[in-house]
Design an enzyme around this catalytic site. Sequence first.
Site, mmCIF file in Angstrom:
data_model
loop_
_atom_site.group_PDB
_atom_site.id
_atom_site.type_symbol
_atom_site.label_atom_id
_atom_site.label_comp_id
_atom_site.label_asym_id
_atom_site.label_seq_id
_atom_site.Cartn_x
_atom_site.Cartn_y
_atom_site.Cartn_z
ATOM 1 N N GLU A 51 0.871 -1.169 0.000
ATOM 2 C CA GLU A 51 0.000 0.000 0.000
ATOM 3 C C GLU A 51 0.909 1.221 0.000
ATOM 4 O OE1 GLU A 51 -2.527 -0.132 3.418
ATOM 5 O OE2 GLU A 51 -3.693 -1.817 2.674
ATOM 6 N N ASP A 62 -5.952 8.763 10.123
ATOM 7 C CA ASP A 62 -4.646 8.213 10.501
ATOM 8 C C ASP A 62 -4.171 8.746 11.845
ATOM 9 O OD1 ASP A 62 -4.007 6.594 8.183
ATOM 10 O OD2 ASP A 62 -4.056 8.468 7.078
#
Length: 274
Positions: A51, A62
């Site tokens: 990724e 995040d």
Amino acid sequence: MTETRIDRRFSALKKEGRAGLVTFVSAGDPDLATSQRILSGLPEAGADIIELGMPFSDPMADGPAIQASSLRALKSGQRMTKTLDMVVDFRKSNNETPIVLMGYYNPIYVYGNERFLADAVKAGVDGLIVVDVPPEADEELCLPAIKAGLNFIRLATPTTDEKRLPKVLANTSGFVYYVSITGITGAAAPDVSKVHTEVKRIKASTTLPVAVGFGVKTGDQAQAIAKGADAVVVGSAIVTAIENSLDEAGNATGNTVPAVLNLVKGLAAALRAR
């Protein structure tokens, strides 16, 4: 949709009888040249799928580690064109390992959806994870991506109930990314038995492989989760290894690339251990 590198990789993993290792890095962290060396070294270190984060200034899902990696990349001048160029460069020596671009819709929207999808396919990208585009907006990016030949991978979470799950799975392809904890990335360790129960629940509604991420930091954790999943995703631990290897000015050192690749080797060994 024709078979993609992601489909082929999960078929191969099934034959090997093990879960895959999915590694996350932010493109351009801590600088373009170092990031390219990390990216190129990941498959040999044991990453089955990569990724590649598309840096964005407001990555709200995040945790601090991945936010910091995104900001380091932007500070060093990373842009979407450079991220796609990294994939082009990677493909010169590796045509097998799947690359999934992961991030937020804003940088794609600014780049232009049609142009982005065409350039991503041309570069050798296999799939997209765009965390802030819900299934209700599938016509915006998801369906055009599938038409272009890219897997569109969706997140399922502990709060994705029976009513919501079919919507999440409707146009998902490649694999389902199960977020093992509620909250931001890297914030807590996942509860393994709960994760296995949830993965079973998702698998009852889809034939797609399920990869589990958020909060996986060690080989032991990866091994425990792998017993009930098709792949394990590690991101925060990897970008933290980058951060810890930098000098006082925040620049890469001779230890930056080895720090990442050695961590990945350890995680990969844990998943390959019988």
